[in-house]
Design a protein around this motif. Structure first.
Motif, mmCIF file in Angstrom:
data_model
loop_
_atom_site.group_PDB
_atom_site.id
_atom_site.type_symbol
_atom_site.label_atom_id
_atom_site.label_comp_id
_atom_site.label_asym_id
_atom_site.label_seq_id
_atom_site.Cartn_x
_atom_site.Cartn_y
_atom_site.Cartn_z
ATOM 1 N N ALA A 186 53.726 -94.348 -106.593
ATOM 2 C CA ALA A 186 54.412 -93.447 -105.666
ATOM 3 C C ALA A 186 55.290 -92.448 -106.418
ATOM 4 C CB ALA A 186 55.254 -94.247 -104.670
ATOM 5 N N ASP B 243 56.640 -103.849 -96.096
ATOM 6 C CA ASP B 243 56.738 -102.701 -95.192
ATOM 7 C C ASP B 243 58.184 -102.309 -94.932
ATOM 8 O OD1 ASP B 243 57.712 -104.607 -93.412
ATOM 9 O OD2 ASP B 243 56.074 -104.385 -91.968
ATOM 10 N N GLU C 71 47.544 -101.809 -99.122
ATOM 11 C CA GLU C 71 47.267 -100.453 -99.572
ATOM 12 C C GLU C 71 46.068 -100.481 -100.500
ATOM 13 O OE1 GLU C 71 50.597 -98.181 -100.915
ATOM 14 O OE2 GLU C 71 51.757 -98.651 -99.120
ATOM 15 N N TYR D 281 38.356 -92.013 -96.331
ATOM 16 C CA TYR D 281 39.749 -92.167 -95.938
ATOM 17 C C TYR D 281 40.080 -91.149 -94.857
ATOM 18 C CZ TYR D 281 39.963 -94.632 -100.375
ATOM 19 O OH TYR D 281 39.720 -95.499 -101.412
ATOM 20 N N THR E 57 50.669 -86.829 -92.287
ATOM 21 C CA THR E 57 51.580 -87.424 -93.268
ATOM 22 C C THR E 57 50.956 -87.525 -94.660
ATOM 23 O OG1 THR E 57 50.904 -89.698 -92.777
ATOM 24 C CG2 THR E 57 52.726 -88.767 -91.456
ATOM 25 N N THR E 58 49.667 -87.251 -94.788
ATOM 26 C CA THR E 58 48.992 -87.340 -96.081
ATOM 27 C C THR E 58 49.521 -86.255 -97.012
ATOM 28 O OG1 THR E 58 46.973 -88.184 -95.040
ATOM 29 C CG2 THR E 58 46.762 -87.300 -97.269
ATOM 30 N N ARG E 59 49.959 -86.670 -98.208
ATOM 31 C CA ARG E 59 50.451 -85.711 -99.200
ATOM 32 C C ARG E 59 49.326 -85.413 -100.192
ATOM 33 N NH1 ARG E 59 55.765 -88.211 -101.541
ATOM 34 N NH2 ARG E 59 54.355 -88.028 -103.257
ATOM 35 N N ALA F 184 46.051 -95.260 -100.135
ATOM 36 C CA ALA F 184 45.924 -95.289 -98.672
ATOM 37 C C ALA F 184 46.480 -96.574 -98.094
ATOM 38 C CB ALA F 184 44.453 -95.152 -98.283
ATOM 39 N N LYS F 185 46.945 -96.502 -96.846
ATOM 40 C CA LYS F 185 47.329 -97.692 -96.087
ATOM 41 C C LYS F 185 46.092 -98.183 -95.367
ATOM 42 C CE LYS F 185 52.135 -96.658 -95.503
ATOM 43 N NZ LYS F 185 53.211 -97.543 -95.259
ATOM 44 N N THR G 141 43.911 -94.967 -94.276
ATOM 45 C CA THR G 141 44.481 -93.636 -94.094
ATOM 46 C C THR G 141 45.186 -93.222 -95.370
ATOM 47 O OG1 THR G 141 44.785 -94.065 -91.731
ATOM 48 C CG2 THR G 141 46.035 -92.233 -92.682
ATOM 49 N N THR H 126 47.614 -91.832 -97.954
ATOM 50 C CA THR H 126 49.025 -91.444 -97.991
ATOM 51 C C THR H 126 49.240 -90.373 -99.055
ATOM 52 O OG1 THR H 126 49.518 -93.302 -99.459
ATOM 53 C CG2 THR H 126 49.905 -93.630 -97.104
ATOM 54 N N THR H 127 48.515 -90.478 -100.178
ATOM 55 C CA THR H 127 48.566 -89.445 -101.219
ATOM 56 C C THR H 127 47.173 -89.209 -101.778
ATOM 57 O OG1 THR H 127 49.020 -91.005 -103.012
ATOM 58 C CG2 THR H 127 50.926 -89.969 -101.969
#
Length: 182
Positions: free
Chosen positions: A44, A90, A98, A125, A130-132, A147-148, A155, A157-158
């Motif tokens: 992250a 969480d 993840e 995915y 919210t995806t960066r 991804a989560k 999904t 996340t980055t």
């Protein structure tokens, strides 16, 4: 004549059993969870600093606080990761799964990205608001997706450009020192 120590036991008597709160298994599980959390935090941080255009993190200058090409702890194992799942807290007393994957983009749209790793693993995915994304990936680009996972849905996340190893393909740099250091 018997002598007593400060706790009130007589010298030579067997000591009372100590309560066992932590078994070896509990300690191993706690250590494993700590490594996964540290690795996820490293990913992250790397994704966040890469998004700002800095060349830090795995394979870049000062990878995770060290000299160029050096990485600390469990994050070093992620440098060559192709894909895998891990569990993180969480923040509300529960846990979430993840997924991390590095591979070539085979399809991309406004709502999804499909990535194929070198070992043949392919995953689609979901992309949401919210995806960066570090850059706008295109078909054929190499990316790392975090991804989560919820049920059968992952999904993103980055989505970061390149691999965690910085795309250099070089290994074994941990022993190298930057010029001018003793």
């Amino acid at each position: 004549m018997s002598t007593q120590d400060p706790e009130g036991t007589t010298w030579g008597e067997p000591q009372p059993a100590q309560p066992k709160n932590w078994t070896g298994r509990k300690t191993a599980v706690a250590a494993g969870v700590a490594v996964v959390i540290a690795a996820a935090g490293g990913v992250a941080i790397w994704a966040g600093t890469s998004a700002s255009g800095q060349e830090s993190g795995p394979g870049g200058r000062g990878g995770f606080g060290g000299p160029p090409g050096m990485m600390a702890g469990g994050a070093a194992a992620l440098r060559d990761a192709v894909h895998g799942d891990f569990v993180v807290s969480d923040g509300k007393g529960g846990y979430t799964t993840e997924r991390l994957q590095t591979g070539q983009v085979t399809a991309i749209s406004a709502t999804s990205i499909t990535t194929a790793s070198k070992d043949g693993y392919t995953q689609t995915y979901a992309i949401d608001t919210t995806t960066r994304k570090v850059k706008d990936p295109k078909t054929g680009d190499t990316v790392t997706v975090v991804a989560k996972v919820s049920g059968n849905t992952a999904t993103a996340t980055t989505i970061s450009e390149g691999s965690l190893g910085g795309g250099s393909g070089r290994r074994g740099q941990q022993g190298q020192r930057p010029p001018g250091t003793p």
